[in-house]
Design an enzyme around this catalytic site. Structure first.
Site, mmCIF file in Angstrom:
data_model
loop_
_atom_site.group_PDB
_atom_site.id
_atom_site.type_symbol
_atom_site.label_atom_id
_atom_site.label_comp_id
_atom_site.label_asym_id
_atom_site.label_seq_id
_atom_site.Cartn_x
_atom_site.Cartn_y
_atom_site.Cartn_z
ATOM 1 N N TYR A 1 0.933 -1.317 -0.209
ATOM 2 C CA TYR A 1 -0.051 -0.015 0.252
ATOM 3 C C TYR A 1 0.499 1.442 0.355
ATOM 4 C CZ TYR A 1 -2.836 3.605 1.446
ATOM 5 O OH TYR A 1 -3.787 4.495 1.377
ATOM 6 N N TRP B 1 1.398 6.116 -1.847
ATOM 7 C CA TRP B 1 0.921 6.957 -2.717
ATOM 8 C C TRP B 1 2.002 6.328 -4.647
ATOM 9 C CZ3 TRP B 1 -2.182 11.211 -3.416
ATOM 10 C CH2 TRP B 1 -2.836 11.522 -2.694
#
Length: 770
Positions: A112, A114
């Site tokens: 996980y 960005w």
């Protein structure tokens, strides 16, 4: 000197990179960005700093075959730099071994984070494609940002978890139609610097100004005054953290007993209001949830609650709820209750009014309802059905085989033997970092792709150096952003860095599926292919220029998204039979029979007040009397570019700033600029004190994202030198429904730190051998 000027796109905006003789000289804002983020120019500082990972590196103990479980030295061990050939062989052999001995589900690829803004060089997309083609992997579900929201909203208003973004009023509609905005959790402009996928121009600040200039009044219900911009002239109602649901219930009760609620909308367009009204009135537990009750819990006065109920029901109003309020104990409740409050207030489904979530959390929210199709790295179906809720990674590592609840299901946590992390930083996102560090010792192997020696890299076994977004060709297109932006390679990759795609292609070659992974395309051919795919899908020459023209001009405008956007509240109000929602009843579910059937003790069939485990009225507050707000930073995106110039300039003596009210600082002998120790039973960290009445008494604010810098990485509870709040937050799920993180439910205390200051080593590489 011959300078070249090249397009750069990031999650925090688009810029111009100035390059001379292959060296990055500076990064400038685009001329047409009205509010450029200052994060971009600071990227230059980090491009070649001492923290760059320049060659593949393997943890010495792992390379020497020392025990790979439990008492390993992840986080403290030296690393040995190896050749790319050796690194690729080590990773491919380990993937084969783990899959053969433990099955495909033993490989965790949730990864996980960005990553970067590119459509092709999307780290998780590349990783998931690679692992799925190789047999599959255990994935993660939902996000640290909005897990509770993502799970509760489909039950309440139906549709995809993120479909609400296209169903709530846009800023232009608010300016034209709305009179009163009540923002639970505020509208912090610092968060609107970003947009997942990139953006060409920041628009939120000017759109908010237009609302204020049009006469819209704002109310900020938050522990932090600056959660709304000064130009909004917002009324500030400081609220005790984690009590937003109680405040909403007090407002709702006032509406009910005075007959101010929208009975027609509740009858035609909602289900279960009668059962919820019984709870409000106290018919089941003998406790009316009135304004006086709410005032005692929230710290907002009874008169203010009563006044707000009247204004919401007599003015064209909009209830906004920010993401932060649901990252807490029982975080589903303020989201659910905000929808109910909007339904009661009389403005739900009216132009520019009603309900919305996450405004100003990203620049995209409220700017446009959606963005048309833009190509990205193709997904491959994952053969492994196993997944874990995103914030339960430490639980899975510590307790394989344990069964947990999740959204009406029973999940068995898999045994994870190999972690493959790419494009994220779990030692930033996760709570209770000491617990995570213990859990991180249990798998056989941890493989990480990283550009810098951050904490996650230091806690890995194999670290593969990756090129940054400045060092590869790509293009960006942000969520709801009306532009597509070229991302030509600004400079060559540092050291021996390679792109994620190049690394996975080499691994796929050794594992026998390179052609399937690359589809026989080079990286620039992939970028061209995805652009042309987008162009064809949107209408060819009429929609977008040719790739070559786009690459030269750097930016192209996308056609507007026209919908349809199912689940419109305006359509629901006009005719609920003709335009039902995608809920079991076709209406807004104030009472959910489905959730009620789960029989969870921490999430009932309707929104409800549950006392948090840690809050300022808890017994624990006798020992730890301050509530920690670990919100998003203004100087970076999460932990990205903490080593960049903007973030470094915000530090106090090298530590992350912590803001506290002068009334809390004075009895502790704390003054602005002092280094303080923030602590509780889970851990402690150093930070630089900032005194301000911007935060209410009893609250301290310490942003997330400072790279964790433990004095003794192998020692549980050791002091963090740098100021990462997740050494203090609890690794405790919101509830059995979402299993989301509850980072904003944490009590602490603060004291002066008068001992000699330890050096900050967060940006120093580990010991490297050749």
């Amino acid at each position: 000197m011959v300078e070249r000027r090249m397009s750069v796109a990031t999650h925090w905006g688009s810029y111009i990179a100035v390059v001379d003789s292959g060296q990055l000289v500076r990064i400038e804002p685009r001329y047409d960005d009205p509010v450029p983020s200052p994060i971009g120019p600071g990227m230059v500082t980090a491009a070649d700093d001492s923290a760059r990972v320049l060659r593949p590196a393997v943890r010495k103990g792992w390379l020497n075959g020392e025990p790979r479980a439990h008492d390993t030295a992840r986080g403290t061990d030296a690393f040995v730099e190896v050749s790319w050939d050796d690194a690729i062989t080590l990773v491919s052999d380990e993937l084969r071994r783990v899959r053969a001995q433990h099955g495909d589900s033993a490989v965790f690829g949730g990864s996980y984070g960005w990553a970067s803004a590119g459509r092709f060089h999307h780290a998780q997309g590349q990783l998931h494609r690679f692992l799925a083609l190789g047999g599959g992997y255990t994935d993660s579900r939902n996000t640290y940002s909005t897990a509770a929201l993502e799970v509760i909203l489909p039950h309440v208003i139906g549709g995809h978890p993120w479909s609400y973004q296209s169903r709530m009023p846009m800023w232009g509609e608010i300016a034209e139609n709305c009179e009163l905005v009540v923002a639970f959790g505020g509208l912090a402009l610092k968060n609107s610097q970003i947009n997942p996928g990139g953006l060409a121009r920041h628009q939120t600040q000017n759109l908010q100004r237009q609302c204020r200039e049009a006469g819209v009044r704002f109310v900020n219900i938050s522990p932090i005054r600056s959660d709304t911009a000064g130009f909004l002239d917002a009324e500030w109602l400081p609220v005790i953290p984690n009590t937003d649901t109680a405040a909403m219930l007090g407002i709702a009760h006032t509406m009910l007993v005075n007959g101010w609620h929208d009975e027609d909308f509740l009858r035609r367009c909602c289900v279960g209001f009668d059962r919820f009204a019984s709870y409000l009135a106290g018919e089941l537990d003998g406790i009316p949830k009135d304004a006086a009750w709410a005032a005692k819990i929230t710290g907002i006065s009874r008169d203010a609650i009563t006044d707000l109920a009247g204004r919401l029901t007599t003015q064209r109003s909009l209830i906004m709820v920010n993401y932060a309020v649901q990252r807490a104990d029982h975080g589903e409740q303020p989201i659910w209750m905000s929808v109910v409050l909007a339904a009661m207030a009389g403005s739900m489904g009216r132009p520019g009014c009603g309900w919305g979530a996450g405004y100003a959390t990203m620049d995209a929210t409220g700017v446009a309802p959606d963005r048309p199709f833009v190509g990205t790295i193709p997904e491959v179906s994952n053969p492994v059905p196993d997944f874990i809720p995103v914030a339960r990674i430490a639980d899975a590592l510590l307790h394989p085989g344990k069964t947990i609840d999740y959204d009406g299901r029973r999940l068995t946590l898999p045994e994870l033997r190999l972690i493959y992390w790419c494009g994220g930083n779990p030692f930033h996102h996760h709570q209770d970092l000491h617990r995570l560090a213990r859990a991180w010792q249990t798998p056989d192997t941890v493989v990480v792709h990283e550009a810098w020696w951050n904490t996650t890299a230091k806690f890995a076994d194999i670290v593969l150096p990756v090129a940054t977004s400045l060092e590869r060709d790509d293009f960006a297109a942000g969520f709801s952003d009306p532009h597509i932006v070229a991302m030509p390679k600004v400079r060559e990759p540092a050291g021996e860095s390679r792109t994620d795609h190049n690394i996975f292609a080499a691994l796929a070659s050794q594992l026998g599926y390179e052609r399937e992974f690359t589809e026989s395309r080079s990286e620039i051919e992939w970028v061209r292919h995805l652009y042309e795919q987008t162009r064809t899908k949107l209408g060819g020459d009429a929609a977008l220029p040719s790739f070559d023209d786009f690459w030269r001009s750097a930016t192209a405008e996308l056609p507007a998204a026209t919908g349809p956007f199912p689940g419109s509240f305006e359509d629901l109000r006009s005719d609920p039979q003709r335009f039902p929602l995608l809920t079991p009843s076709g209406r807004i579910e104030i009472f959910s029979e489905e959730i009620d059937s789960f029989a969870y003790d921490d999430c009932a069939g309707h929104p409800k007040w549950f006392e948090p485990v840690e809050w300022l009225r808890a017994d624990l507050s006798d020992r730890f009397p301050l509530h920690l707000i670990s919100n998003q930073p203004a100087s970076r995106l999460h932990s990205q570019y903490d080593n960049g110039g903007r973030s470094l300039s915000s530090k106090i003596d090298g530590r992350e700033p912590v803001t506290m009210n002068p009334m809390d600082a004075a009895p502790r002998g704390i003054e602005s600029g002092m280094i303080v120790r923030v602590y509780n039973d889970r851990g402690s960290c150093l930070a630089g004190a900032v005194l301000s009445d911007d935060v209410m008494p009893g609250v301290v604010q310490l942003s997330t994202g400072a790279w964790w810098d433990p004095v003794q990485p192998g020692m549980d509870g050791t002091l963090d030198r740098h100021g990462n709040p997740n050494v203090l937050t609890a690794d405790r799920p919101c509830s059995r429904l979402s299993q989301g993180p509850s980072a904003l439910s944490a009590l602490v205390d603060v004291e002066r730190y008068d001992s000699p200051l330890p050096d900050v080593l967060a940006f120093s590489p580990p010991s490297l051998e050749h």
